[in-house]
Design a protein around this motif. Structure first.
Motif, PDB file in Angstrom:
ATOM      1  N   ARG A   1      -4.413  17.088  -4.328  1.00  0.00           N
ATOM      2  CA  ARG A   1      -5.055  15.996  -3.596  1.00  0.00           C
ATOM      3  C   ARG A   1      -4.759  16.151  -2.107  1.00  0.00           C
ATOM      4  O   ARG A   1      -3.603  16.240  -1.699  1.00  0.00           O
ATOM      5  CB  ARG A   1      -4.551  14.650  -4.120  1.00  0.00           C
TER       6      ARG A   1
ATOM      7  N   ILE B   1      -3.444   6.661   4.704  1.00  0.00           N
ATOM      8  CA  ILE B   1      -3.571   5.400   3.964  1.00  0.00           C
ATOM      9  C   ILE B   1      -4.179   4.311   4.835  1.00  0.00           C
ATOM     10  O   ILE B   1      -5.063   3.566   4.411  1.00  0.00           O
ATOM     11  CB  ILE B   1      -2.190   4.944   3.444  1.00  0.00           C
TER      12      ILE B   1
ATOM     13  N   ARG C   1       0.970  10.828   5.612  1.00  0.00           N
ATOM     14  CA  ARG C   1       0.523  10.025   4.467  1.00  0.00           C
ATOM     15  C   ARG C   1       0.130   8.622   4.932  1.00  0.00           C
ATOM     16  O   ARG C   1      -0.896   8.076   4.506  1.00  0.00           O
ATOM     17  CB  ARG C   1       1.648   9.932   3.430  1.00  0.00           C
TER      18      ARG C   1
ATOM     19  N   ARG D   1       2.064   1.621  -3.471  1.00  0.00           N
ATOM     20  CA  ARG D   1       0.942   2.057  -4.303  1.00  0.00           C
ATOM     21  C   ARG D   1       0.747   3.571  -4.223  1.00  0.00           C
ATOM     22  O   ARG D   1       0.332   4.214  -5.172  1.00  0.00           O
ATOM     23  CB  ARG D   1      -0.345   1.339  -3.871  1.00  0.00           C
ATOM     24  N   HIS D   2       1.056   4.118  -3.051  1.00  0.00           N
ATOM     25  CA  HIS D   2       0.923   5.566  -2.849  1.00  0.00           C
ATOM     26  C   HIS D   2       2.256   6.295  -3.033  1.00  0.00           C
ATOM     27  O   HIS D   2       2.419   7.433  -2.594  1.00  0.00           O
ATOM     28  CB  HIS D   2       0.355   5.855  -1.461  1.00  0.00           C
ATOM     29  N   GLN D   3       3.201   5.604  -3.683  1.00  0.00           N
ATOM     30  CA  GLN D   3       4.477   6.206  -4.104  1.00  0.00           C
ATOM     31  C   GLN D   3       5.307   6.722  -2.921  1.00  0.00           C
ATOM     32  O   GLN D   3       5.977   7.747  -3.009  1.00  0.00           O
ATOM     33  CB  GLN D   3       4.215   7.340  -5.108  1.00  0.00           C
TER      34      GLN D   3
ATOM     35  N   GLN E   1      -5.322   9.864  -9.701  1.00  0.00           N
ATOM     36  CA  GLN E   1      -5.313   8.527  -9.119  1.00  0.00           C
ATOM     37  C   GLN E   1      -6.629   8.288  -8.406  1.00  0.00           C
ATOM     38  O   GLN E   1      -7.338   9.222  -8.028  1.00  0.00           O
ATOM     39  CB  GLN E   1      -4.151   8.386  -8.127  1.00  0.00           C
TER      40      GLN E   1
ATOM     41  N   GLU F   1       0.831  -1.208   0.000  1.00  0.00           N
ATOM     42  CA  GLU F   1       0.000   0.000   0.000  1.00  0.00           C
ATOM     43  C   GLU F   1       0.866   1.259   0.000  1.00  0.00           C
ATOM     44  O   GLU F   1       0.520   2.260  -0.630  1.00  0.00           O
ATOM     45  CB  GLU F   1      -0.946   0.002   1.202  1.00  0.00           C
TER      46      GLU F   1
ATOM     47  N   ASN G   1      -7.951   5.279  -3.150  1.00  0.00           N
ATOM     48  CA  ASN G   1      -7.928   3.951  -2.535  1.00  0.00           C
ATOM     49  C   ASN G   1      -8.099   4.019  -1.022  1.00  0.00           C
ATOM     50  O   ASN G   1      -8.358   3.014  -0.375  1.00  0.00           O
ATOM     51  CB  ASN G   1      -6.609   3.248  -2.874  1.00  0.00           C
ATOM     52  N   GLU G   2      -7.946   5.227  -0.456  1.00  0.00           N
ATOM     53  CA  GLU G   2      -8.117   5.377   0.992  1.00  0.00           C
ATOM     54  C   GLU G   2      -9.560   5.124   1.418  1.00  0.00           C
ATOM     55  O   GLU G   2      -9.831   4.869   2.591  1.00  0.00           O
ATOM     56  CB  GLU G   2      -7.709   6.790   1.428  1.00  0.00           C
TER      57      GLU G   2
END
Length: 857
Positions: free
Chosen positions: A715, A250, A246, A32-34, A382, A29, A385-386
């Motif tokens: 974002r 997440i 962050r 996925r969120h870089q 994006q 995860e 996904n959260e």
């Protein structure tokens, strides 16, 4: 089975947790969120079970049930029959064979959603040489069956033992390492401070409790530490807090994060929930706000009057839309809160509240498909996904009644598709009736109130046609994109969407060009226009009857079209035509210097890229529907501009009346009230009549916003009440790229080479004819600049944004969503724009840029 990061990224939710375990799923995860995570792969528990069965001829589950006392040892011995020789090669592909690795356990109930971390119970190994990885993997596997782990499970009533997967990760040669906590894990309460424990080298001894390290407290608002720490710079502190926030967003809760710092870069090694407190006591909902296309319409900061007006309009419009689409009134009432939270107002800026938009789509059939379509239409970079909790609720099994309602909604959607042309005609008729000529400035305060309420009833509460058309534009474009993605996408849907035809927004540049040609020989007039001398320009224009008639017609028809035209506080072209005059004058003086024609990308035959006649016919049919829907969308957006223009006139007139009555100091003050406060002051429903006090408070807040930040993040992911999380929402600094080629989305076909002109303030900065416009984003009011430019490059936007649609109609090459364009391109740079592939290449730097580089060198 050994899975790489790319393979694991294709999994989500419970499937990812089952295969990768708690620690592994958290790492994925973060990737996925870089977030900065060192490379790793997962040896799955299924692969380990298979090795055990191969060695002993019996399943490990059977031996677990037999309660063998030597099970851990049997597992270690089963490594001899393992076929995991390929595991080392998973990191050889990208890294030197001499690197060392970390081998850690990752059970499904470890560091996962449970309240138990298993901290220190399962084995982990650091600095493992490549040739010892296999042995260490099975030692980690065996540790799940040691006496201490079985006792831990029994003590906490965790049930049957879980076979762990194993994370094999590249080691970071850490200068220092440590752990950062969302709050003090000992005090067990939320504070304004995060706690960092750090030590030199690796953090294994710190985590194991062998050493204390250095502990500092970081103020989460200021980023300052309670005392100096030689291992952490102020930049490290700020970055750690950003990474912590962050991860909190997440994973929806307070976190305990292990990190390492090597060569001044921070890497995250693992993240897990703080298990000493209940998360729900500290953090509530995760809220995701996205600027994307909405800030094309509302750039920069927006006043309270504008936001409150559009927020109330969205609420009524989308309720009506749902009813029109066959959604049960019971369902609409049950989800009533989503309609008033579709937009959010964060530090003076307008954002989409994505949870509300997803919930809106879930009321209609085909949620999962339409979700991706909506994200494309909104220009989201994006998915959110959260919002996983909402996703789970959307996946619950439907009842028979719900299936019936879905079928009913599908029938209503089909009926509305067939009736859409009639709906649009009816809407346009209502529009003309509601916007009949009226001298708004001559009305009293009560008459202005009645005029607004009439407009609200006739149009704002009957806005179904534009929203319905938007829905079908979203679906048809999404279908076309899916079809095109299977073939040669960038050519197919770009070239098929070229030349929409019938878009009213294409008319202003054409009229501007006509006027410029008619006055090109009148140098005094051109110079007066460029100087923005309105009085002199209009006086001299009278000697050009045809040009004057075109100008008058432009003001009458497009006078509400201005930069930031949907912001009520912004002056329209009717109020201030200076930008329009400047553009006409500049084009007129450039008439003698013909610019080279726009070079279009040669069209690519669909016959060569589609395999069958049926496929070609399908693509062309969907493209035709998409063109029509997008053209209607742009025209209906102009209808919206006209309505906003009338509302602007009404509230400005209200401001003047209130100033005359000595209720406020000046007309502009009215924009710091909400629409309900303004109307409530007139009809007696206002909870406060101290207008000056409200205005002063709002003006101070906006002044504070302006002092703190000139830009904002696109974002925002905030955990808990949004009002408590606004202390540091400035946009991250984007560093100029050293690359001479940038990549965005090709929005309008064509290959053009020209000089760039970076425009940040379109009301002051102007293009020279034939230059390439480079901007953060554009709104419909930038249309005057489109008349001068040779191509367009914007940092934000989507293929359905105003920039893209109008550029295609005008055959102007355009690239949208070109992130970093403003930081990497400077005015005067010679650039090549490829509107089909989305690439922007810097051919040569401007003389000023070259000089600056020489000085810095």
């Amino acid at each position: 089975m050994i899975l790489t990061i790319d393979q694991l990224l294709k999994l989500s939710g419970q499937e990812l947790l089952k295969i990768a375990g708690g620690k592994g799923s958290h790492l994925i995860e973060m990737v996925r969120h870089q977030l900065p995570v060192p490379p790793f792969y997962i040896v799955t528990h299924q692969e380990l079970e298979l090795a055990y069965h191969r060695h002993w001829g019996v399943s490990i589950n059977a031996d677990i049930e037999s309660d063998l006392s030597n099970l851990a040892e049997r597992i270690r011995q089963s490594a001899q029959s393992s076929q995991l020789e390929t595991c080392n090669s998973r990191l050889y592909q990208n890294h030197n064979r001499n690197i060392s690795l970390a081998v850690r356990s990752s059970a499904s109930d470890e560091d996962g959603a449970t309240s138990f971390s298993f901290a220190g119970q399962l084995s982990s190994f650091l600095n493992v040489p490549q040739d010892q990885v296999l042995e260490r993997v099975f030692q980690v596997f065996a540790s799940g069956f040691e006496r201490r782990v079985l006792a831990y499970r029994k003590l906490n009533r965790l049930g049957d033992v879980k076979i762990p997967s194993v994370v094999v990760q590249q080691m970071v040669p850490a200068d220092c390492a440590g752990v950062i906590f969302s709050h003090d894990p000992v005090q067990q309460k939320e504070t304004d401070c995060a706690v960092v424990a750090v030590t030199r080298g690796l953090a294994d001894k710190l985590v194991d409790g062998e050493i204390d390290g250095t502990t500092v407290y970081l103020n989460r608002r200021t980023g300052q530490s309670n005392e100096p720490c030689e291992l952490l710079t102020s930049e490290h502190n700020q970055k750690l807090l950003q990474l912590l926030e962050r991860c909190e967003a997440i994973f929806s809760g307070p976190q305990d994060i292990e990190f390492a710092i090597a060569e001044n870069s921070i890497y995250l090694l693992q993240a897990r929930a703080i298990t000493t407190v209940k998360q729900k006591e500290l953090f509530a909902l995760t809220r995701v706000f996205d600027g994307s296309n909405i800030q094309e319409s509302y750039p920069g900061t927006t006043t309270p009057l504008t936001f409150s007006f559009i927020n109330s309009a969205y609420q009524e419009v989308y309720k009506s839309f749902c009813r029109l689409m066959g959604v049960e009134e019971k369902a609409i009432q049950a989800e009533s809160d989503l309609f008033c939270t579709m937009l959010s107002y964060i530090d003076g800026r307008v954002y989409y509240n994505l949870a509300s938009w997803y919930r809106l789509l879930a009321l209609l059939p085909a949620y999962k498909t339409n979700r991706s379509f909506m994200e494309g239409m909104m220009g989201l970079s994006q998915s959110a996904n959260e919002l996983s909790e909402f996703e789970k609720s959307a996946d619950t099994k439907a009842t028979v009644a719900e299936h019936f309602n879905t079928v009913k909604a599908a029938v209503c959607i089909g009926a509305n598709y067939l009736r859409l042309p009639v709906q649009i005609n009816e809407f346009n008729t209502r529009l003309e009736v509601a916007l009949v000529d009226c001298d708004v400035n001559a009305l009293s305060l009560d008459q202005l109130y009645s005029h607004y309420r009439s407009l609200q009833a006739k149009l704002l509460s009957n806005w179904q046609a534009p929203v319905t058309n938007d829905f079908f534009a979203m679906v048809s474009f999404g279908v076309l994109k899916k079809l095109a993605d299977q073939e040669d996408s960038q050519y197919i849907y770009n070239l098929l969407l070229q030349d929409h035809g019938g878009i009213i927004s294409a008319a202003p540049p054409q009229i501007i060009t006509q006027i410029a040609k008619l006055v090109a020989d009148d140098k005094p007039l051109c110079q007066a226009m460029i100087a923005r001398n309105q009085a002199l320009s209009l006086q001299l224009l009278k000697s050009h009857s045809e040009a004057e008639a075109l100008y008058t017609n432009y003001i009458e028809k497009f006078g509400d079209r201005s930069i930031g035209e949907l912001k009520l506080e912004v002056k329209s072209v009717k109020d201030d035509p200076s930008v329009l005059l400047n553009t006409i004058g500049s084009l007129a003086l450039a008439q003698s210097n013909k610019t080279e024609p726009l070079a279009k990308m040669a069209s690519k035959s669909l016959d060569k890229s589609s395999n069958s006649l049926a496929k070609r016919l399908l693509i062309n049919a969907v493209a035709g529907q998409t063109k029509q829907a997008l053209a209607q969308r742009e025209n209906l957006r102009f209808a919206r501009t006209r309505v906003f223009g009338r509302v602007r006139q009404i509230v400005q007139a209200m401001g003047r009346r209130l100033t005359e009555l000595n209720c406020i100091d000046c007309m502009e003050d009215v924009f710091y009230l909400t629409i309900d406060e303004l109307l409530g002051y007139i009809d007696g429903t206002a909870v406060s009549t101290n207008l000056r006090g409200l205005i002063r408070l709002r003006q101070e807040e906006h002044a504070d916003i302006g002092a703190r930040s000139a830009a904002a993040q696109e974002r925002l992911v905030l955990v808990g009440p949004a009002g408590l999380k606004r202390s540091s929402l400035a946009a991250p600094t984007v560093q100029p790229s050293n690359s001479l080629q940038l990549k965005g989305l090709g929005a309008s076909a064509g290959i053009v080479i020209g000089r760039a002109r970076v425009i940040r303030n379109p009301e002051v900065e102007m293009l020279e004819p034939g230059e390439i416009l480079v901007a953060d984003r554009t709104d419909p009011g930038w249309i005057v600049h489109f008349a001068s430019c040779k191509a367009i490059v914007v940092a934000h936007g989507s293929l359905l944004s105003h920039t893209a649609i109008v550029a295609r109609e005008l055959s102007i090459a355009a690239v949208v969503s070109c992130h970093g364009a403003l930081e990497s391109i400077q005015s005067g740079d010679l650039i090549e724009v490829n509107g089909s592939t989305g690439t922007v290449s810097i051919v040569s730097r401007s003389a000023k840029c070259e000089e600056a580089n020489a000085i810095s060198a």
